[in-house]
Design a protein around this motif. Structure first.
Motif, PDB file in Angstrom:
ATOM      1  N   LEU A   1       0.827  -1.206   0.000  1.00  0.00           N
ATOM      2  CA  LEU A   1       0.000   0.000   0.000  1.00  0.00           C
ATOM      3  C   LEU A   1       0.864   1.260   0.000  1.00  0.00           C
ATOM      4  O   LEU A   1       0.539   2.245  -0.674  1.00  0.00           O
ATOM      5  N   TRP A   2       1.962   1.225   0.753  1.00  0.00           N
ATOM      6  CA  TRP A   2       2.884   2.371   0.738  1.00  0.00           C
ATOM      7  C   TRP A   2       3.491   2.567  -0.649  1.00  0.00           C
ATOM      8  O   TRP A   2       3.582   3.694  -1.148  1.00  0.00           O
ATOM      9  N   LEU A   3       3.897   1.467  -1.277  1.00  0.00           N
ATOM     10  CA  LEU A   3       4.497   1.552  -2.602  1.00  0.00           C
ATOM     11  C   LEU A   3       3.486   2.032  -3.638  1.00  0.00           C
ATOM     12  O   LEU A   3       3.820   2.842  -4.516  1.00  0.00           O
ATOM     13  N   ALA A   4       2.246   1.555  -3.526  1.00  0.00           N
ATOM     14  CA  ALA A   4       1.212   2.002  -4.460  1.00  0.00           C
ATOM     15  C   ALA A   4       0.937   3.497  -4.295  1.00  0.00           C
ATOM     16  O   ALA A   4       0.772   4.230  -5.283  1.00  0.00           O
ATOM     17  N   THR A   5       0.898   3.965  -3.054  1.00  0.00           N
ATOM     18  CA  THR A   5       0.684   5.394  -2.809  1.00  0.00           C
ATOM     19  C   THR A   5       1.834   6.220  -3.360  1.00  0.00           C
ATOM     20  O   THR A   5       1.629   7.278  -3.986  1.00  0.00           O
ATOM     21  N   LEU A   6       3.063   5.748  -3.146  1.00  0.00           N
ATOM     22  CA  LEU A   6       4.246   6.480  -3.629  1.00  0.00           C
ATOM     23  C   LEU A   6       4.280   6.534  -5.148  1.00  0.00           C
ATOM     24  O   LEU A   6       4.493   7.605  -5.740  1.00  0.00           O
ATOM     25  N   LEU A   7       4.044   5.402  -5.802  1.00  0.00           N
ATOM     26  CA  LEU A   7       4.093   5.379  -7.262  1.00  0.00           C
ATOM     27  C   LEU A   7       2.952   6.171  -7.885  1.00  0.00           C
ATOM     28  O   LEU A   7       3.134   6.827  -8.919  1.00  0.00           O
ATOM     29  N   THR A   8       1.771   6.115  -7.257  1.00  0.00           N
ATOM     30  CA  THR A   8       0.647   6.902  -7.776  1.00  0.00           C
ATOM     31  C   THR A   8       0.930   8.390  -7.668  1.00  0.00           C
ATOM     32  O   THR A   8       0.629   9.173  -8.575  1.00  0.00           O
ATOM     33  N   GLY A   9       1.527   8.807  -6.535  1.00  0.00           N
ATOM     34  CA  GLY A   9       1.879  10.219  -6.387  1.00  0.00           C
ATOM     35  C   GLY A   9       2.943  10.659  -7.378  1.00  0.00           C
ATOM     36  O   GLY A   9       2.866  11.754  -7.944  1.00  0.00           O
ATOM     37  N   LEU A  10       3.939   9.805  -7.618  1.00  0.00           N
ATOM     38  CA  LEU A  10       4.981  10.153  -8.589  1.00  0.00           C
ATOM     39  C   LEU A  10       4.448  10.204 -10.011  1.00  0.00           C
ATOM     40  O   LEU A  10       4.933  10.983 -10.835  1.00  0.00           O
ATOM     41  N   ARG A  11       3.444   9.376 -10.303  1.00  0.00           N
ATOM     42  CA  ARG A  11       2.894   9.372 -11.656  1.00  0.00           C
ATOM     43  C   ARG A  11       1.956  10.555 -11.895  1.00  0.00           C
ATOM     44  O   ARG A  11       2.012  11.193 -12.950  1.00  0.00           O
ATOM     45  N   ASN A  12       1.110  10.865 -10.934  1.00  0.00           N
ATOM     46  CA  ASN A  12       0.103  11.912 -11.137  1.00  0.00           C
ATOM     47  C   ASN A  12       0.637  13.309 -10.829  1.00  0.00           C
ATOM     48  O   ASN A  12       0.311  14.266 -11.534  1.00  0.00           O
ATOM     49  N   GLN A  13       1.441  13.450  -9.761  1.00  0.00           N
ATOM     50  CA  GLN A  13       1.977  14.755  -9.375  1.00  0.00           C
ATOM     51  C   GLN A  13       3.466  14.616  -9.047  1.00  0.00           C
ATOM     52  O   GLN A  13       3.853  14.637  -7.871  1.00  0.00           O
ATOM     53  N   PRO A  14       4.293  14.444 -10.062  1.00  0.00           N
ATOM     54  CA  PRO A  14       5.719  14.190  -9.795  1.00  0.00           C
ATOM     55  C   PRO A  14       6.422  15.358  -9.114  1.00  0.00           C
ATOM     56  O   PRO A  14       7.234  15.152  -8.206  1.00  0.00           O
ATOM     57  N   SER A  15       6.117  16.579  -9.519  1.00  0.00           N
ATOM     58  CA  SER A  15       6.817  17.726  -8.920  1.00  0.00           C
ATOM     59  C   SER A  15       6.445  17.900  -7.455  1.00  0.00           C
ATOM     60  O   SER A  15       7.311  18.187  -6.615  1.00  0.00           O
ATOM     61  N   THR A  16       5.173  17.719  -7.129  1.00  0.00           N
ATOM     62  CA  THR A  16       4.743  17.850  -5.733  1.00  0.00           C
ATOM     63  C   THR A  16       5.322  16.738  -4.874  1.00  0.00           C
ATOM     64  O   THR A  16       5.753  16.969  -3.739  1.00  0.00           O
ATOM     65  N   SER A  17       5.344  15.518  -5.411  1.00  0.00           N
ATOM     66  CA  SER A  17       5.889  14.388  -4.652  1.00  0.00           C
ATOM     67  C   SER A  17       7.383  14.555  -4.394  1.00  0.00           C
ATOM     68  O   SER A  17       7.868  14.314  -3.283  1.00  0.00           O
ATOM     69  N   LEU A  18       8.116  14.976  -5.416  1.00  0.00           N
ATOM     70  CA  LEU A  18       9.549  15.204  -5.227  1.00  0.00           C
ATOM     71  C   LEU A  18       9.822  16.432  -4.378  1.00  0.00           C
ATOM     72  O   LEU A  18      10.870  16.529  -3.716  1.00  0.00           O
TER      73      LEU A  18
END
Length: 208
Positions: free
Chosen positions: A109-126
């Motif tokens: 679940l943590w990995l899915a949340t991280l990858l979804t955030g990087l895919r949809n909002q990469p600048s905000t996640s980084l």
């Protein structure tokens, strides 16, 4: 046969086969399956109300695109709630006291949340890896620290959850053993210990 206090956390076995999967699936058998009638019994109505309440609380902060997670998150919440509450009953086994199960649920679940955030909002996640207003010489160190903190998060939360549940069950067993042992020797102290046990049980229900 001498049993230690930690034997309650060992997975039950039958003919050498671990029954942890059965103990995880059994709470789901207690839930009534929805029927085609509009008017159902009180248990089914209470179940529908709880599911609607949990889904509303989980999905309200999310936008429309995040609502596709409603089924898996609500199912996970109902599963964990039923397992933890049934685990407070005597002579039962709580699968969530096993670190392996908590990590098996936490990491995907943590990995899915991280990858979804990087895919949809990469600048905000980084951007979370570097706090705003950081001095230039500290940027590499802070990025490294934030990255390690992000990667270790499922392990830290899984260990914390396991420790909380394990400590609660141990305290309940210790206090109940002391209350039973003091009943014939010092009844007054035993009654006070039983009151403490009742308050601790209420706290454990809240933790569950």
């Amino acid at each position: 046969m001498n049993l230690s206090f930690f034997d309650q956390f060992s997975s039950p076995c039958l003919l050498g086969i671990p029954l942890i999967l059965l103990s995880m699936l059994f709470p789901a058998l207690l839930l009534p399956s929805p029927g085609s009638r509009w008017i159902t019994n009180r248990l089914a109505t209470l179940q529908s109300w709880c599911i609607d309440l949990i889904t509303k609380q989980l999905m309200t902060p999310l936008n429309k695109s995040g609502h596709k997670w409603a089924l898996i998150l609500t199912s996970l919440m109902i599963l964990l709630l039923s397992i933890n509450l049934l685990g407070l009953l005597p002579y039962t086994f709580t699968p969530t006291t096993q670190l392996s199960m908590n990590m098996a649920l936490a990491f995907p679940l943590w990995l899915a949340t991280l990858l979804t955030g990087l895919r949809n909002q990469p600048s905000t996640s980084l951007g979370h890896l570097l706090p705003e207003g950081t001095p230039t010489p500290l940027i590499p160190a802070l990025v490294l620290i934030e990255t390690i903190s992000l990667l270790i998060r499922p392990l830290a939360l899984g260990v914390r959850l396991t420790a909380n549940l394990t400590a609660g069950h141990l305290l309940i067993q210790l206090i109940s053993t002391a209350s039973a042992a003091l009943l014939s020797i010092m009844p007054t102290i035993s009654i006070l210990t039983t009151i403490i046990l009742l308050l601790l049980t209420i706290l454990e229900v809240a933790v569950a």
